[in-house]
Write a protein that holds these residues in place. Sequence first.
Motif, PDB file in Angstrom:
ATOM      1  N   TYR A  38       0.826  -1.203   0.000  1.00  0.00           N
ATOM      2  CA  TYR A  38       0.000   0.000   0.000  1.00  0.00           C
ATOM      3  C   TYR A  38       0.863   1.257   0.000  1.00  0.00           C
ATOM      4  CZ  TYR A  38      -3.812   3.142   1.280  1.00  0.00           C
ATOM      5  OH  TYR A  38      -4.729   4.154   1.284  1.00  0.00           O
ATOM      6  N   ASP A  41       2.720   1.507  -3.578  1.00  0.00           N
ATOM      7  CA  ASP A  41       1.945   1.590  -4.821  1.00  0.00           C
ATOM      8  C   ASP A  41       2.036   2.954  -5.502  1.00  0.00           C
ATOM      9  OD1 ASP A  41      -0.086   0.442  -6.720  1.00  0.00           O
ATOM     10  OD2 ASP A  41      -1.286   2.078  -5.875  1.00  0.00           O
ATOM     11  N   TRP A 172      -1.135  -5.211  -7.548  1.00  0.00           N
ATOM     12  CA  TRP A 172      -2.055  -4.372  -6.786  1.00  0.00           C
ATOM     13  C   TRP A 172      -3.169  -3.799  -7.665  1.00  0.00           C
ATOM     14  CZ3 TRP A 172      -2.343  -3.719  -1.597  1.00  0.00           C
ATOM     15  CH2 TRP A 172      -3.158  -2.692  -1.126  1.00  0.00           C
ATOM     16  N   ASP A 173      -2.809  -3.168  -8.762  1.00  0.00           N
ATOM     17  CA  ASP A 173      -3.826  -2.564  -9.630  1.00  0.00           C
ATOM     18  C   ASP A 173      -4.748  -3.615 -10.223  1.00  0.00           C
ATOM     19  OD1 ASP A 173      -2.733  -0.101  -9.110  1.00  0.00           O
ATOM     20  OD2 ASP A 173      -1.522  -0.031 -10.933  1.00  0.00           O
ATOM     21  N   VAL A 176      -7.269  -4.623  -7.537  1.00  0.00           N
ATOM     22  CA  VAL A 176      -8.261  -3.563  -7.335  1.00  0.00           C
ATOM     23  C   VAL A 176      -9.281  -3.556  -8.472  1.00  0.00           C
ATOM     24  CG1 VAL A 176      -8.574  -1.059  -7.242  1.00  0.00           C
ATOM     25  CG2 VAL A 176      -6.720  -2.143  -5.943  1.00  0.00           C
ATOM     26  N   LEU A 179     -11.678  -6.551  -8.010  1.00  0.00           N
ATOM     27  CA  LEU A 179     -12.627  -6.302  -6.930  1.00  0.00           C
ATOM     28  C   LEU A 179     -13.700  -5.308  -7.360  1.00  0.00           C
ATOM     29  CD1 LEU A 179     -10.268  -6.108  -3.813  1.00  0.00           C
ATOM     30  CD2 LEU A 179     -11.919  -7.906  -4.352  1.00  0.00           C
ATOM     31  N   ARG A 180     -13.309  -4.301  -8.127  1.00  0.00           N
ATOM     32  CA  ARG A 180     -14.298  -3.331  -8.612  1.00  0.00           C
ATOM     33  C   ARG A 180     -15.263  -3.995  -9.582  1.00  0.00           C
ATOM     34  NH1 ARG A 180     -13.167   2.833 -10.782  1.00  0.00           N
ATOM     35  NH2 ARG A 180     -15.353   3.322 -11.279  1.00  0.00           N
ATOM     36  N   VAL A 192     -17.510   2.922  -4.836  1.00  0.00           N
ATOM     37  CA  VAL A 192     -16.194   3.440  -5.237  1.00  0.00           C
ATOM     38  C   VAL A 192     -15.907   4.770  -4.536  1.00  0.00           C
ATOM     39  CG1 VAL A 192     -14.891   4.383  -7.181  1.00  0.00           C
ATOM     40  CG2 VAL A 192     -16.107   2.220  -7.431  1.00  0.00           C
ATOM     41  N   VAL A 195     -15.091   3.898  -0.885  1.00  0.00           N
ATOM     42  CA  VAL A 195     -13.745   3.333  -0.788  1.00  0.00           C
ATOM     43  C   VAL A 195     -12.694   4.410  -1.032  1.00  0.00           C
ATOM     44  CG1 VAL A 195     -12.129   1.705  -1.857  1.00  0.00           C
ATOM     45  CG2 VAL A 195     -14.487   1.003  -1.392  1.00  0.00           C
ATOM     46  N   HIS A 199      -9.762   5.395   1.393  1.00  0.00           N
ATOM     47  CA  HIS A 199      -8.388   5.413   0.890  1.00  0.00           C
ATOM     48  C   HIS A 199      -7.697   6.729   1.229  1.00  0.00           C
ATOM     49  CE1 HIS A 199      -4.982   5.134  -1.830  1.00  0.00           C
ATOM     50  NE2 HIS A 199      -5.378   6.247  -2.422  1.00  0.00           N
TER      51      HIS A 199
END
Length: 364
Positions: A38, A41, A172-173, A176, A179-180, A192, A195, A199
């Motif tokens: 995290y 990134d 990571w991307d 994400v 999950l979206r 979104v 989140v 974030h």
Amino acid sequence: MTDSRRWLWLGGFLFLGWLIYQLHPVLSPFLVGMLLAYLGDPLVDRLERLGLSRTWGVVLVFGLFGLILLALLLVLLPMLGRQLFRLYEVAPQMLDWLQQSALPWAQAQLGLPGDFWRVDRLKAVITGHLGQTTDIAGTLLASVTASGLALLGWLGNLLLIPVVGFYLLRDWDLMVAKLRGLLPRNRETYVVGLVGECHEVLGAFLRGQLLVMLALGLIYAVGLMLVGLDLGLLIGLLAGLASIVPYMGFVVGFGAALVAALFQFGGFELYPLIGVVVVFSVGQLLEGMLLTPLLVGDRIGLHPVAVIFAILAGGQLFGFTGVLLALPVAAIIMVLLRHAHDFYKLSDLYGQSSSGPDDPPSTA
């Protein structure tokens, strides 16, 4: 949302909490690896925009983290080890000084009874433990020998952290985006946005507050060492770590530095005490006027009492894993409670007041 869906979501959250509780002994390396991913990134994304591939960007970021860690191990760890050994040596002398000088003075000023302080018992306990061995390395070796399997497990977790962090950061991307893609289409925009707000709060804390802690620890440690305090590095790092709670680092570090200065320089030596006051005053001014507005801003919104409670509750429930999870979870809960408050004010349950704003309250 129907009642069946509400019960389904509630059951899912309860199952998730039970699963975390059952698995918390093995979650620490994964949580630390996730924290590294995290934090790294944004740097990898910036390298990608410069034309570098994702994998090579991750390699460079991990190389940077490794160099910083190596520098800390080569420079900071030996100095810290010497100061810990110095503290080990002077602890009985500090108790003697408290018993013979500081506490009698406080006792006379406050009018306390003669047997109010029990420093002799505390000294006997600490001296007894210190007197069991004169070789710290021998003590550590005995502990390691007695718990070899625990040491192997700890080393395995330590080696697992960079592996987990590398793969999480590389994908990571992609994770994400997947999950979206699983979000309900009619709720995607709202989820979104929610989140994104979480974030922003997490980023402000994890990147901002940790940098503030590091900067304050450096300022306090360098300043106290320039004053001439033998334990300046140790006290400065302790104050920096305690700065995770607003003003806690100042209180802990200033109190410890004053006691150490009074003991080291003997009596109320003016210049070292002034130096300690100046160091912590400069630290507080820089934190309030520069570090916190620049690195954190006003996006966290966690009350200091909430921070203390989150850390203690997380440690009590899940140990070290709970401490790692405490503040990120508390920040997310704070965002969700803010939205729940808005929904409540708009709901029929809140409703309207039965009397107008200018009507006097009923006395019936």
